[in-house]
Design a protein around this motif. Sequence first.
Motif, PDB file in Angstrom:
ATOM      1  N   PHE A 174      -1.161  -6.551   1.789  1.00 33.52           N
ATOM      2  CA  PHE A 174      -1.847  -7.842   1.878  1.00 33.52           C
ATOM      3  C   PHE A 174      -1.721  -8.413   3.293  1.00 33.52           C
ATOM      4  O   PHE A 174      -2.673  -8.987   3.831  1.00 33.52           O
ATOM      5  N   ALA A 175      -0.546  -8.251   3.903  1.00 34.02           N
ATOM      6  CA  ALA A 175      -0.377  -8.690   5.293  1.00 34.02           C
ATOM      7  C   ALA A 175      -1.289  -7.885   6.221  1.00 34.02           C
ATOM      8  O   ALA A 175      -1.894  -8.442   7.155  1.00 34.02           O
ATOM      9  N   GLU A 176      -1.392  -6.599   5.955  1.00 37.34           N
ATOM     10  CA  GLU A 176      -2.261  -5.756   6.781  1.00 37.34           C
ATOM     11  C   GLU A 176      -3.725  -6.161   6.630  1.00 37.34           C
ATOM     12  O   GLU A 176      -4.490  -6.142   7.608  1.00 37.34           O
ATOM     13  N   LYS A 218     -10.113   1.127   3.242  1.00 34.07           N
ATOM     14  CA  LYS A 218      -9.071   2.128   3.494  1.00 34.07           C
ATOM     15  C   LYS A 218      -7.683   1.544   3.259  1.00 34.07           C
ATOM     16  O   LYS A 218      -6.796   2.207   2.713  1.00 34.07           O
ATOM     17  N   ILE A 219      -7.484   0.307   3.679  1.00 36.52           N
ATOM     18  CA  ILE A 219      -6.202  -0.355   3.412  1.00 36.52           C
ATOM     19  C   ILE A 219      -5.996  -0.508   1.906  1.00 36.52           C
ATOM     20  O   ILE A 219      -4.905  -0.268   1.384  1.00 36.52           O
ATOM     21  N   ILE A 263      -5.666  -6.070  -6.017  1.00 35.83           N
ATOM     22  CA  ILE A 263      -5.760  -5.464  -4.690  1.00 35.83           C
ATOM     23  C   ILE A 263      -7.139  -5.741  -4.106  1.00 35.83           C
ATOM     24  O   ILE A 263      -7.272  -6.082  -2.921  1.00 35.83           O
ATOM     25  N   PHE A 264      -8.159  -5.628  -4.933  1.00 34.28           N
ATOM     26  CA  PHE A 264      -9.528  -5.865  -4.473  1.00 34.28           C
ATOM     27  C   PHE A 264      -9.779  -7.349  -4.208  1.00 34.28           C
ATOM     28  O   PHE A 264     -10.100  -7.749  -3.082  1.00 34.28           O
ATOM     29  N   GLY A 265      -9.609  -8.189  -5.217  1.00 37.16           N
ATOM     30  CA  GLY A 265      -9.964  -9.596  -5.086  1.00 37.16           C
ATOM     31  C   GLY A 265      -9.014 -10.370  -4.192  1.00 37.16           C
ATOM     32  O   GLY A 265      -9.440 -11.059  -3.249  1.00 37.16           O
TER      33      GLY A 265
END
Length: 292
Positions: A74-76, A92-93, A115-117
């Motif tokens: 999430f930070a990335e 990709k992340i 992860i998506f939203g």
Amino acid sequence: MNAIASALPRPAPASAETAPSYADQIGALAERSLLLEVRTWPKPGLVSQVDTGSHTDMDAGTFHRSAAALRPFFAELAEAGLQNRDMSALRKIGLRAESAMLAATGGVNTHRGAIFGLGLLCAAAGLRARGDGQASLGDTVSRRWGTDILAGPRASDSHGEVVKRRYGAGGARQEAAEGFPSVYEIGLPALREGLRLAPNDAQAARVHCCFALIATLADTNLLHRGGADGLRFAQQRAQTFLDAGGVGQADWQQAAEQVHRDFVARRLSPGGAADLLAMSHFAMALEPEPAR
């Protein structure tokens, strides 16, 4: 500023010195939002620290491990937003995040939807911190990445894609491309209403939000588990709870527990609403409350 938002990070102007620390703050906020979702109870059919709801393959510990594994991604994603990266880079992340989630949970899908939203909201927080405008995070997602979200690759055998073909439900892609209307039109108002109904009880506010989302959302997880009848049952039971006063009822917790038991008896689990609850909490920390 409300009790939920006051303790959480706010956007700061991006610079070479502040960008990494801001991205880390966003990652921490995303993790906390996921942890608060699983610690919320009673949530109909969903995993919590009290029980496993309608699930036999996961518990609260599974969700805690997953959230911790996802925090750096999430930070990335926030950092990618600060760099105004395109949807291909974000995807990709997200794929690496999904692999980390599965490694942490022994192959259990705890947070693929989040992860998506939530990941897109993290990227939008980064993009907005560049100083490129004051639009909501949802509008930022829609404007910057909405077209590519709809045009991206699809897993034809995923539950979301299967029920979309069968029932015509819009699903997570449509929700994201439109700027997450379920967060901004349902989740955030319900969180704020919950805090007014039960002052100083943030958990009650999250329960209220969860019920509001279940009552309104065409949740593909419910459609997958229960078909159209299951979705209708879930929406009606949630709406009945809200019509009776939601968490403003004197016995709201007992009423919510009964709905939870009814969902478990039918093996219904509104996973889409759970993801949107976490996303609503995340957005509430970063969006100004409208004037009244």
